[in-house]
Design an enzyme around this catalytic site. Structure first.
Site, PDB file in Angstrom:
ATOM      1  CG  ASP A  38     -10.195 -11.341  -8.843  1.00  0.00           C
ATOM      2  OD1 ASP A  38      -9.195 -11.383  -8.125  1.00  0.00           O
ATOM      3  OD2 ASP A  38     -10.497 -10.345  -9.768  1.00  0.00           O
ATOM      4  CG  ASP A  59     -17.620  -4.620  -9.056  1.00  0.00           C
ATOM      5  OD1 ASP A  59     -16.912  -4.659  -7.986  1.00  0.00           O
ATOM      6  OD2 ASP A  59     -17.745  -3.531  -9.732  1.00  0.00           O
ATOM      7  CG  ASN A  86      -6.155 -10.472  -1.055  1.00  0.00           C
ATOM      8  OD1 ASN A  86      -5.350  -9.937  -0.762  1.00  0.00           O
ATOM      9  ND2 ASN A  86      -6.367 -10.667  -2.234  1.00  0.00           N
ATOM     10  CE1 TYR A 149      -4.919   0.104  -0.817  1.00  0.00           C
ATOM     11  CE2 TYR A 149      -3.221   0.800   0.878  1.00  0.00           C
ATOM     12  CZ  TYR A 149      -3.720  -0.137   0.141  1.00  0.00           C
ATOM     13  OH  TYR A 149      -3.027  -1.356   0.277  1.00  0.00           O
ATOM     14  CE  LYS A 153      -6.358  -2.224   1.958  1.00  0.00           C
ATOM     15  NZ  LYS A 153      -6.672  -3.460   1.531  1.00  0.00           N
TER      16      LYS A 153
HETATM   17  P1  NAI Z   1      -3.606  -6.926  -7.118  1.00  0.00           P
HETATM   18  O1  NAI Z   1      -4.065  -5.588  -7.646  1.00  0.00           O
HETATM   19  O2  NAI Z   1      -2.466  -7.680  -7.714  1.00  0.00           O
HETATM   20  O3  NAI Z   1      -4.918  -8.002  -6.891  1.00  0.00           O
HETATM   21  C1  NAI Z   1      -5.957  -7.588  -6.347  1.00  0.00           C
HETATM   22  C2  NAI Z   1      -7.247  -8.395  -6.882  1.00  0.00           C
HETATM   23  O4  NAI Z   1      -8.223  -8.083  -6.510  1.00  0.00           O
HETATM   24  C3  NAI Z   1      -7.276  -8.534  -8.362  1.00  0.00           C
HETATM   25  O5  NAI Z   1      -7.233  -9.811  -9.037  1.00  0.00           O
HETATM   26  C4  NAI Z   1      -8.440  -7.714  -8.502  1.00  0.00           C
HETATM   27  O6  NAI Z   1      -9.112  -8.080  -9.918  1.00  0.00           O
HETATM   28  C5  NAI Z   1      -9.153  -8.175  -7.500  1.00  0.00           C
HETATM   29  N1  NAI Z   1     -10.349  -6.796  -7.240  1.00  0.00           N
HETATM   30  C6  NAI Z   1     -10.181  -5.619  -7.235  1.00  0.00           C
HETATM   31  N2  NAI Z   1     -11.253  -4.992  -7.160  1.00  0.00           N
HETATM   32  C7  NAI Z   1     -12.223  -5.950  -7.099  1.00  0.00           C
HETATM   33  C8  NAI Z   1     -13.831  -5.708  -6.843  1.00  0.00           C
HETATM   34  N3  NAI Z   1     -14.371  -4.817  -6.873  1.00  0.00           N
HETATM   35  N4  NAI Z   1     -14.230  -7.027  -7.109  1.00  0.00           N
HETATM   36  C9  NAI Z   1     -13.774  -8.326  -7.221  1.00  0.00           C
HETATM   37  N5  NAI Z   1     -12.357  -8.347  -7.106  1.00  0.00           N
HETATM   38  C10 NAI Z   1     -11.708  -7.291  -6.935  1.00  0.00           C
HETATM   39  O7  NAI Z   1      -3.480  -6.374  -5.592  1.00  0.00           O
HETATM   40  P2  NAI Z   1      -2.496  -7.142  -4.456  1.00  0.00           P
HETATM   41  O8  NAI Z   1      -1.018  -6.579  -4.334  1.00  0.00           O
HETATM   42  O9  NAI Z   1      -2.313  -8.611  -4.420  1.00  0.00           O
HETATM   43  O10 NAI Z   1      -3.373  -6.674  -2.950  1.00  0.00           O
HETATM   44  C11 NAI Z   1      -4.165  -7.633  -2.331  1.00  0.00           C
HETATM   45  C12 NAI Z   1      -4.710  -6.877  -1.121  1.00  0.00           C
HETATM   46  O11 NAI Z   1      -3.518  -6.645  -0.366  1.00  0.00           O
HETATM   47  C13 NAI Z   1      -5.282  -5.521  -1.455  1.00  0.00           C
HETATM   48  O12 NAI Z   1      -6.301  -5.334  -0.311  1.00  0.00           O
HETATM   49  C14 NAI Z   1      -4.314  -4.638  -1.111  1.00  0.00           C
HETATM   50  O13 NAI Z   1      -4.820  -3.448  -0.502  1.00  0.00           O
HETATM   51  C15 NAI Z   1      -3.435  -5.225   0.041  1.00  0.00           C
HETATM   52  N6  NAI Z   1      -2.145  -4.858   0.239  1.00  0.00           N
HETATM   53  C16 NAI Z   1      -1.394  -4.735  -0.853  1.00  0.00           C
HETATM   54  C17 NAI Z   1      -0.073  -4.427  -0.754  1.00  0.00           C
HETATM   55  C18 NAI Z   1       1.115  -4.468  -1.882  1.00  0.00           C
HETATM   56  O14 NAI Z   1       2.018  -3.568  -1.536  1.00  0.00           O
HETATM   57  N7  NAI Z   1       0.970  -5.216  -3.000  1.00  0.00           N
HETATM   58  C19 NAI Z   1       0.518  -3.720   0.630  1.00  0.00           C
HETATM   59  C20 NAI Z   1      -0.372  -3.770   1.665  1.00  0.00           C
HETATM   60  C21 NAI Z   1      -1.886  -4.220   1.338  1.00  0.00           C
END
Ligand code: NAI
Length: 249
Positions: A38, A59, A86, A149, A153
């Site tokens: 992360d 990153d 993820n 986005y 995906k």
């Molecule tokens: P979140 O924002 O709660 O967590 C995402 C994590 O990824 C964070 O800890 C962030 O620091 C890390 N991250 C982001 N960019 C990064 C980078 N460049 N390098 C390293 N780490 C990075 O997001 P959430 O909701 O847990 O989503 C996780 C995945 O699920 C994402 O790919 C999102 O697109 C997908 N998703 C989420 C949905 C939702 O409703 N929450 C729906 C559909 C898909």
């Protein structure tokens, strides 16, 4: 569910919070060791499992990071049996509003980093290994204002099928999960502030509640398990029925 992979080490990106964190916890409970990647620090790991966690803060948009992450996994745990791509970021703009900077930012994290990690993982994975891409239900259905986005995906879904076709014959499975709206930091603010967004997602989901990170983590753990041993190239929707049909309201 028991890991079937020839090596019990998994990489989970975006493991600091949300779906990634829930996935890390599920996989640890199922016996995996986890490289928790992360850009934020991964804190608060349970003392009972911390010897099976290697936290890597970086990153993933940095082009050199995916190969470094895979090298760290192999160096620390001696191999790699599972990759969960993820980490992701959202973006709320229409096609016409999306400039090159917005496009690159979203594609770099959501697709290009996942592609690079997939490529690096495939170079070290043995037969029996597994890849799970975290796409979105927006890879099969669109909503206004999520252009880059949604495209990122859909690209991940294409990559899922491509890897399945290319590496299935070598015994490496690749699948994706496609979550609907899951209550996490990624979605909390928009759900609170945007009535249109609430209407599309909250009112539009034919289920009594919105999704939780563990709903998605459970699907990922299933795809990583022996129970999913003949599932390859599949997009598993985890959306409470959002993509299946409209609600009565
Ligand atoms: P979140 O924002 O709660 O967590 C995402 C994590 O990824 C964070 O800890 C962030 O620091 C890390 N991250 C982001 N960019 C990064 C980078 N460049 N390098 C390293 N780490 C990075 O997001 P959430 O909701 O847990 O989503 C996780 C995945 O699920 C994402 O790919 C999102 O697109 C997908 N998703 C989420 C949905 C939702 O409703 N929450 C729906 C559909 C898909």
């Amino acid at each position: 569910m028991i890991p079937t992979s020839p090596h019990p080490a998994a990489i989970v990106t975006g493991a600091a919070r949300g779906i990634g964190r829930a996935t890390m916890n599920r996989l640890l409970a199922a016996g995996w060791s986890v490289v928790a990647v992360d850009r934020e620090p991964v804190v608060g790991i349970d003392a009972a499992t911390e010897d099976r966690v290697l936290a890597v803060q970086c990153d993933l948009a940095d082009p050199s990071m995916p190969s470094e992450v895979v090298a760290k996994a192999v160096g620390h745990f001696g191999g790699l049996g599972l990759l969960v791509n993820n980490a992701g970021i959202s973006g709320a703009k229409s096609v016409a509003e999306t400039d090159d900077g917005n496009l690159a930012q979203i594609m770099d994290v959501n697709f290009t980093a996942a592609f690079r990690l997939t490529r690096e993982a495939l170079r070290v994975m043995q037969p029996g290994s597994i890849i799970v891409q975290v796409a979105s239900v927006l890879c099969i259905r669109a909503t206004p204002g999520t252009s880059a986005y949604t495209a990122s995906k859909a690209a991940l879904a294409g990559l899922t099928r491509q890897v399945a076709a290319e590496y299935g014959p070598r015994g490496i499975r690749c699948n994706a999960v496609a979550p609907g709206l899951i209550e996490t930091d990624l979605t909390a603010e928009k759900l609170k502030s945007d009535a249109g967004h609430r209407r599309i997602w909250k009112d539009g989901t034919p289920w009594p509640r919105l999704g939780r990170p563990d709903d998605v983590a459970a699907a990922i753990a299933f795809l990583a398990s022996a129970d999913a041993g003949f599932i390859n190239g599949h997009i598993l929707v985890v959306d409470g029925g959002w993509s299946a049909g409209a609600t009565a309201a």
